[in-house]
Scaffold this active site. Structure first.
Site, PDB file in Angstrom:
ATOM      1  N   CYS A 296       0.826  -1.199   0.000  1.00  0.00           N
ATOM      2  CA  CYS A 296       0.000   0.000   0.000  1.00  0.00           C
ATOM      3  C   CYS A 296       0.871   1.264   0.000  1.00  0.00           C
ATOM      4  O   CYS A 296       1.539   1.540  -0.981  1.00  0.00           O
ATOM      5  CB  CYS A 296      -0.968  -0.030   1.175  1.00  0.00           C
ATOM      6  SG  CYS A 296      -2.343   1.126   1.010  1.00  0.00           S
ATOM      7  N   HIS A 380      -3.790  -5.263  -0.459  1.00  0.00           N
ATOM      8  CA  HIS A 380      -3.425  -5.825   0.844  1.00  0.00           C
ATOM      9  C   HIS A 380      -3.487  -7.350   0.814  1.00  0.00           C
ATOM     10  O   HIS A 380      -4.565  -7.932   0.994  1.00  0.00           O
ATOM     11  CB  HIS A 380      -4.365  -5.297   1.929  1.00  0.00           C
ATOM     12  CG  HIS A 380      -4.136  -3.876   2.289  1.00  0.00           C
ATOM     13  ND1 HIS A 380      -3.405  -3.492   3.392  1.00  0.00           N
ATOM     14  CD2 HIS A 380      -4.519  -2.726   1.682  1.00  0.00           C
ATOM     15  CE1 HIS A 380      -3.357  -2.167   3.459  1.00  0.00           C
ATOM     16  NE2 HIS A 380      -4.031  -1.677   2.423  1.00  0.00           N
ATOM     17  N   GLU A 382      -2.615  -9.327   3.067  1.00  0.00           N
ATOM     18  CA  GLU A 382      -2.956  -9.854   4.395  1.00  0.00           C
ATOM     19  C   GLU A 382      -4.466  -9.850   4.637  1.00  0.00           C
ATOM     20  O   GLU A 382      -4.941 -10.463   5.598  1.00  0.00           O
ATOM     21  CB  GLU A 382      -2.254  -9.035   5.477  1.00  0.00           C
ATOM     22  CG  GLU A 382      -2.957  -7.784   5.926  1.00  0.00           C
ATOM     23  CD  GLU A 382      -2.973  -6.650   4.914  1.00  0.00           C
ATOM     24  OE1 GLU A 382      -3.733  -5.680   5.093  1.00  0.00           O
ATOM     25  OE2 GLU A 382      -2.208  -6.727   3.925  1.00  0.00           O
TER      26      GLU A 382
END
Length: 430
Positions: A296, A380, A382
């Site tokens: 990001c 992202h 994750e």
């Protein structure tokens, strides 16, 4: 023969008629107990609604997310710092809010992405004042009031999002009270004009030790630009101990003491982080074998350090279902995203190449160095919330680290025996 659904409905109706069973409390979204509130978009529409959060007026950038679930994670994501967050999902709050202090086996927050709510206000069409979920400890209304977050419900979010989509992200303000003059000359604060990363980064280095049963003897330096807890978890659960530094720490001076460098997500305009960009330039130049991974804002900072440019998107990408294509394999992945800026892929230098591309707006979603073990993504991997399609990128980072350690014959002292680690706190310094 009655279907299972019809049998259930018939049984439920009979039980209700005889009042012989206990049913769960229905979601009550009445506004009779709520005060008035107003959302005003600068040079745009005014929306009247009801306040169900903190009794305070706020202003910031109005943005929207199309995510269906994950409002606790979104509201505590540091990337939303200073923003008024509109949820397109009509009903928000029906599963309540879990504990904001519960920790996991790595001493990381179990349910939240940071210790506190980061957005300054939220906008929903219909706020559930009652909730039902086994992990919930309070309602969304209680959480917003306790956290000082302005919250407005009863807003036509479809109209609001259509406006933001067509006109672009705009400044807005939420005001609490029965009467409000929409033409009142009050300032609209622009969070993009200041360095928001400075507000969310750790104020001093701290250490996260990987439990012995997980440890693989890897030590990663994390530049905290507003790191989500689940990013740290994805690193630790793969066997790494972490030393987390403030975003502007001169990490280039001690980069050779680590097995890899990670640059986190964060809020705002990446050009405000010039010190970080200059430090990354030195690492890329002087430590050419060192694995680096950015997510990001970390992706944008790496791009600036490489000589590329960033641009502000019209209304940003904030959702859990955005398709991104891997330009190396040709595979398409569904990704979780939250950003208002992007890298201009046309400005990448000859040593870099685009890694992922957004299939909705064709914006850049990643880049990879042609000769060094460095890559980054705008989305992202994750998740939390969102899909786990691209979690393999953490494995790719660890593969690069293992190659680096092996090829350089590294024999660094055990992480936990380091003097540096001994003197560091074990949690984020606010």
């Amino acid at each position: 023969m009655l279907s299972a659904t019809k049998r259930y409905l018939a049984t439920a109706a009979a039980a209700a008629a005889t009042n012989t069973t206990t049913t769960s409390k229905a979601f009550t979204n009445t506004t009779s107990q709520l005060g008035r509130a107003t959302l005003t978009i600068k040079d745009g529409p005014v929306f009247n609604g009801y306040s169900f959060g903190a009794n305070r007026n706020v202003s910031g950038e109005a943005v929207f997310t199309t995510s269906l679930v994950g409002y606790p994670e979104s509201m505590t994501d540091p990337s939303y710092r200073g923003q008024i967050l509109c949820f397109t999902q009509p009903l928000i709050g029906n599963y309540g809010v879990p504990s904001s202090t519960a920790k996991d086996q790595f001493n990381l927050l179990k349910y939240m992405e940071s210790p506190k709510v980061q957005c300054i206000g939220i906008v929903v069409a219909d706020a559930a004042l009652e909730y039902s979920h086994w992990t919930a400890v309070e309602s969304l209304q209680q959480w917003c009031k306790r956290s000082g977050v302005a919250a407005i419900t009863g807003v036509d979010t479809r109209q609001l999002v259509s406006y933001l989509r067509d006109k672009g992200s705009s400044l807005g303000r939420i005001t609490i009270g029965e009467e409000y003059d929409a033409d009142e000359d009050a300032a609209f604060e622009d969070p993009g004009a200041i360095n928001l990363v400075h507000k969310v980064t750790t104020k001093a280095p701290f250490h996260i030790a990987c439990p012995p049963q997980y440890s693989k003897g890897i030590h990663i330096a994390v530049l905290d630009c507003g790191a989500k807890e689940n990013i740290l978890r994805c690193l630790v659960e793969r066997g790494a101990s972490l030393t987390v530094f403030p975003y502007d720490y001169p990490i280039d001076k001690i980069a050779n003491k680590f097995d890899g460098i990670f640059i986190s997500n964060g809020p705002g305009d990446p050009t405000h982080c010039s010190t970080t960009v200059n430090n990354l330039k030195k690492i890329i130049t002087n430590h050419q074998d060192l694995p680096i991974f950015g997510i990001c804002l970390g992706h944008q900072l790496l791009a600036l350090a490489s000589g590329a440019k960033t641009i502000k998107l019209k209304y940003g990408n904030r959702a859990h279902n955005i398709p991104a294509i891997d330009l190396i394999t040709g595979n398409c992945h569904i990704t979780s995203q939250n950003h208002g800026y992007a890298v201009d892929a046309n400005t990448l230098s000859e040593n870099w190449q685009p890694y992922f591309t957004n299939l909705n707006d064709l914006s850049n979603e990643g880049m990879i160095h042609k000769y060094q073990p460095i890559f980054s993504t705008q989305f992202h991997p994750e998740a939390k919330g969102g899909p786990l399609d691209t979690s393999f990128l953490f494995d790719k980072f660890f593969d690069n680290i293992n190659v680096y350690k092996k090829s350089n014959g590294l024999n660094l002292p055990p992480v936990e025996n380091s003097l540096l680690v001994d003197i560091l706190p074990k949690e984020r310094v606010e």
